[in-house]
Design a protein around this motif. Sequence first.
Motif, PDB file in Angstrom:
ATOM      1  N   TYR A 162      33.987  74.960 -15.261  1.00  0.00           N
ATOM      2  CA  TYR A 162      32.823  74.268 -15.805  1.00  0.00           C
ATOM      3  C   TYR A 162      33.222  73.692 -17.156  1.00  0.00           C
ATOM      4  CZ  TYR A 162      27.947  73.218 -16.783  1.00  0.00           C
ATOM      5  OH  TYR A 162      26.763  72.569 -17.045  1.00  0.00           O
ATOM      6  N   VAL A 163      33.145  72.373 -17.270  1.00  0.00           N
ATOM      7  CA  VAL A 163      33.610  71.688 -18.476  1.00  0.00           C
ATOM      8  C   VAL A 163      32.422  71.357 -19.375  1.00  0.00           C
ATOM      9  CG1 VAL A 163      34.961  69.745 -19.359  1.00  0.00           C
ATOM     10  CG2 VAL A 163      35.501  70.702 -17.099  1.00  0.00           C
ATOM     11  N   VAL A 164      32.561  71.707 -20.650  1.00  0.00           N
ATOM     12  CA  VAL A 164      31.534  71.460 -21.660  1.00  0.00           C
ATOM     13  C   VAL A 164      32.168  70.661 -22.791  1.00  0.00           C
ATOM     14  CG1 VAL A 164      30.013  72.563 -23.353  1.00  0.00           C
ATOM     15  CG2 VAL A 164      30.360  73.625 -21.126  1.00  0.00           C
ATOM     16  N   ASP A 165      31.470  69.650 -23.277  1.00  0.00           N
ATOM     17  CA  ASP A 165      31.910  68.918 -24.465  1.00  0.00           C
ATOM     18  C   ASP A 165      31.550  69.777 -25.667  1.00  0.00           C
ATOM     19  OD1 ASP A 165      32.200  67.283 -26.706  1.00  0.00           O
ATOM     20  OD2 ASP A 165      31.315  65.520 -25.746  1.00  0.00           O
ATOM     21  N   SER A 166      32.538  70.467 -26.226  1.00  0.00           N
ATOM     22  CA  SER A 166      32.271  71.411 -27.316  1.00  0.00           C
ATOM     23  C   SER A 166      31.932  70.723 -28.630  1.00  0.00           C
ATOM     24  CB  SER A 166      33.470  72.341 -27.520  1.00  0.00           C
ATOM     25  OG  SER A 166      34.590  71.620 -27.989  1.00  0.00           O
ATOM     26  N   SER A 167      32.042  69.405 -28.674  1.00  0.00           N
ATOM     27  CA  SER A 167      31.678  68.681 -29.895  1.00  0.00           C
ATOM     28  C   SER A 167      30.254  68.135 -29.832  1.00  0.00           C
ATOM     29  CB  SER A 167      32.665  67.530 -30.141  1.00  0.00           C
ATOM     30  OG  SER A 167      32.488  66.509 -29.178  1.00  0.00           O
ATOM     31  N   ASP A 168      29.576  68.317 -28.703  1.00  0.00           N
ATOM     32  CA  ASP A 168      28.233  67.767 -28.511  1.00  0.00           C
ATOM     33  C   ASP A 168      27.209  68.900 -28.378  1.00  0.00           C
ATOM     34  OD1 ASP A 168      26.007  66.250 -27.974  1.00  0.00           O
ATOM     35  OD2 ASP A 168      26.838  65.262 -26.194  1.00  0.00           O
ATOM     36  N   ARG A 169      26.898  69.540 -29.506  1.00  0.00           N
ATOM     37  CA  ARG A 169      25.957  70.661 -29.504  1.00  0.00           C
ATOM     38  C   ARG A 169      24.561  70.259 -29.036  1.00  0.00           C
ATOM     39  NH1 ARG A 169      29.538  71.684 -33.505  1.00  0.00           N
ATOM     40  NH2 ARG A 169      30.273  73.824 -33.739  1.00  0.00           N
ATOM     41  N   ASP A 170      24.213  68.989 -29.170  1.00  0.00           N
ATOM     42  CA  ASP A 170      22.893  68.526 -28.728  1.00  0.00           C
ATOM     43  C   ASP A 170      22.698  68.688 -27.228  1.00  0.00           C
ATOM     44  OD1 ASP A 170      22.279  67.818 -31.326  1.00  0.00           O
ATOM     45  OD2 ASP A 170      22.760  65.688 -31.042  1.00  0.00           O
ATOM     46  N   ARG A 171      23.779  68.806 -26.469  1.00  0.00           N
ATOM     47  CA  ARG A 171      23.678  68.935 -25.013  1.00  0.00           C
ATOM     48  C   ARG A 171      23.959  70.357 -24.522  1.00  0.00           C
ATOM     49  NH1 ARG A 171      26.460  64.431 -21.671  1.00  0.00           N
ATOM     50  NH2 ARG A 171      24.906  65.106 -20.159  1.00  0.00           N
TER      51      ARG A 171
ATOM     52  N   VAL B 128      35.390  71.499 -10.132  1.00  0.00           N
ATOM     53  CA  VAL B 128      35.353  71.119 -11.541  1.00  0.00           C
ATOM     54  C   VAL B 128      33.987  70.488 -11.758  1.00  0.00           C
ATOM     55  CG1 VAL B 128      36.392  69.748 -13.377  1.00  0.00           C
ATOM     56  CG2 VAL B 128      37.859  70.747 -11.605  1.00  0.00           C
ATOM     57  N   LEU B 129      33.141  71.176 -12.516  1.00  0.00           N
ATOM     58  CA  LEU B 129      31.751  70.764 -12.700  1.00  0.00           C
ATOM     59  C   LEU B 129      31.412  70.699 -14.179  1.00  0.00           C
ATOM     60  CD1 LEU B 129      30.300  73.209 -10.025  1.00  0.00           C
ATOM     61  CD2 LEU B 129      30.804  70.790  -9.699  1.00  0.00           C
TER      62      LEU B 129
ATOM     63  N   GLY C 144      26.068  63.367 -12.882  1.00  0.00           N
ATOM     64  CA  GLY C 144      24.785  62.683 -12.799  1.00  0.00           C
ATOM     65  C   GLY C 144      23.744  63.548 -12.116  1.00  0.00           C
ATOM     66  N   SER C 145      22.471  63.255 -12.361  1.00  0.00           N
ATOM     67  CA  SER C 145      21.402  64.115 -11.858  1.00  0.00           C
ATOM     68  C   SER C 145      21.399  64.252 -10.337  1.00  0.00           C
ATOM     69  CB  SER C 145      20.043  63.605 -12.341  1.00  0.00           C
ATOM     70  OG  SER C 145      19.824  62.285 -11.870  1.00  0.00           O
ATOM     71  N   GLN C 146      21.715  63.207  -9.595  1.00  0.00           N
ATOM     72  CA  GLN C 146      21.733  63.313  -8.139  1.00  0.00           C
ATOM     73  C   GLN C 146      22.931  64.114  -7.647  1.00  0.00           C
ATOM     74  OE1 GLN C 146      21.350  59.327  -6.660  1.00  0.00           O
ATOM     75  NE2 GLN C 146      19.140  59.329  -6.933  1.00  0.00           N
ATOM     76  N   ALA C 147      24.050  64.002  -8.312  1.00  0.00           N
ATOM     77  CA  ALA C 147      25.257  64.717  -7.894  1.00  0.00           C
ATOM     78  C   ALA C 147      25.110  66.222  -8.086  1.00  0.00           C
ATOM     79  CB  ALA C 147      26.468  64.208  -8.662  1.00  0.00           C
ATOM     80  N   LYS C 148      24.311  66.643  -9.043  1.00  0.00           N
ATOM     81  CA  LYS C 148      24.164  68.067  -9.336  1.00  0.00           C
ATOM     82  C   LYS C 148      23.617  68.844  -8.149  1.00  0.00           C
ATOM     83  CE  LYS C 148      23.561  67.086 -14.157  1.00  0.00           C
ATOM     84  NZ  LYS C 148      22.614  66.880 -15.217  1.00  0.00           N
ATOM     85  N   TYR C 149      22.850  68.199  -7.299  1.00  0.00           N
ATOM     86  CA  TYR C 149      22.314  68.886  -6.137  1.00  0.00           C
ATOM     87  C   TYR C 149      23.400  69.159  -5.098  1.00  0.00           C
ATOM     88  CZ  TYR C 149      17.847  68.315  -8.280  1.00  0.00           C
ATOM     89  OH  TYR C 149      16.815  68.386  -9.177  1.00  0.00           O
ATOM     90  N   MET C 150      24.532  68.480  -5.212  1.00  0.00           N
ATOM     91  CA  MET C 150      25.669  68.735  -4.327  1.00  0.00           C
ATOM     92  C   MET C 150      26.446  69.967  -4.775  1.00  0.00           C
ATOM     93  SD  MET C 150      27.101  64.839  -3.878  1.00  0.00           S
ATOM     94  CE  MET C 150      28.705  65.455  -3.469  1.00  0.00           C
ATOM     95  N   TRP C 151      26.313  70.350  -6.036  1.00  0.00           N
ATOM     96  CA  TRP C 151      27.115  71.426  -6.593  1.00  0.00           C
ATOM     97  C   TRP C 151      27.035  72.700  -5.755  1.00  0.00           C
ATOM     98  CZ3 TRP C 151      26.265  71.580 -12.626  1.00  0.00           C
ATOM     99  CH2 TRP C 151      26.713  70.389 -13.179  1.00  0.00           C
TER     100      TRP C 151
ATOM    101  N   GLY D 244      30.336  63.047 -18.938  1.00  0.00           N
ATOM    102  CA  GLY D 244      31.002  62.817 -20.207  1.00  0.00           C
ATOM    103  C   GLY D 244      31.672  64.029 -20.815  1.00  0.00           C
ATOM    104  N   ALA D 245      31.659  65.158 -20.112  1.00  0.00           N
ATOM    105  CA  ALA D 245      32.257  66.378 -20.668  1.00  0.00           C
ATOM    106  C   ALA D 245      33.782  66.372 -20.584  1.00  0.00           C
ATOM    107  CB  ALA D 245      31.710  67.612 -19.953  1.00  0.00           C
ATOM    108  N   GLY D 246      34.336  65.613 -19.632  1.00  0.00           N
ATOM    109  CA  GLY D 246      35.788  65.542 -19.500  1.00  0.00           C
ATOM    110  C   GLY D 246      36.321  66.071 -18.178  1.00  0.00           C
ATOM    111  N   LYS D 247      35.471  66.195 -17.173  1.00  0.00           N
ATOM    112  CA  LYS D 247      35.880  66.742 -15.878  1.00  0.00           C
ATOM    113  C   LYS D 247      37.009  65.943 -15.238  1.00  0.00           C
ATOM    114  CE  LYS D 247      31.771  66.184 -14.269  1.00  0.00           C
ATOM    115  NZ  LYS D 247      31.194  65.566 -15.465  1.00  0.00           N
ATOM    116  N   THR D 248      36.848  64.638 -15.193  1.00  0.00           N
ATOM    117  CA  THR D 248      37.854  63.796 -14.547  1.00  0.00           C
ATOM    118  C   THR D 248      39.152  63.797 -15.342  1.00  0.00           C
ATOM    119  OG1 THR D 248      36.098  62.449 -13.596  1.00  0.00           O
ATOM    120  CG2 THR D 248      38.307  61.488 -13.636  1.00  0.00           C
TER     121      THR D 248
END
Length: 186
Positions: free
Chosen positions: A90-99, A20-21, A71-78, A25-29
Amino acid sequence: MGSIVTKLSTAFGSPERIMVLGLGGAGKTTVLYRLKFGTALPMVTPTVGFNIETLTPQDGAVFKVWDIGGGSQAKYMWKRCLQQSKGIIYVVDSSDRDRFDESQEELSFLLDSSNSENIPLVVLANKRDLPGSAASTEVAQALALQEYTGRRMWHVQTISATTGDGLEEAIDILCSFIKDSEQRTR
């Protein structure tokens, strides 16, 4: 939600792993704990590192769901954690178009890895319960998923992790993709 865990165990066998990536703040947890407990926890703190939850449905199968922080450091573990995974959520915050651009860059980084080429992808366009959230077609376009058509099984499902709406449908599709993928590799 108990039926979701049963569907996952049928698709995966025992023990297997799904990832789950997504951005922070996208809602993964929230998705992870919705799968484990069938309900959203009242307060979820940002994930530092990763959470691994073992889900054991009634049929006795065991599998692990890995929630890796955004977080930026965790992404390298992906990429490293994708080895031996059966599926990617892959979870995306569909209300946050800026991201959306940042999310597309991170997903491309992940999918262009040779470690992930045969792993099915289900994108959860989370927070559909919020006003102005993007439709699945808009999320697919923003993430440039059309580039992967024919090279990877993928689907975008709008959901609300807090209410569970759409999550079961997304898991059904992931299970179908996993079964198809396993049949192709035999």
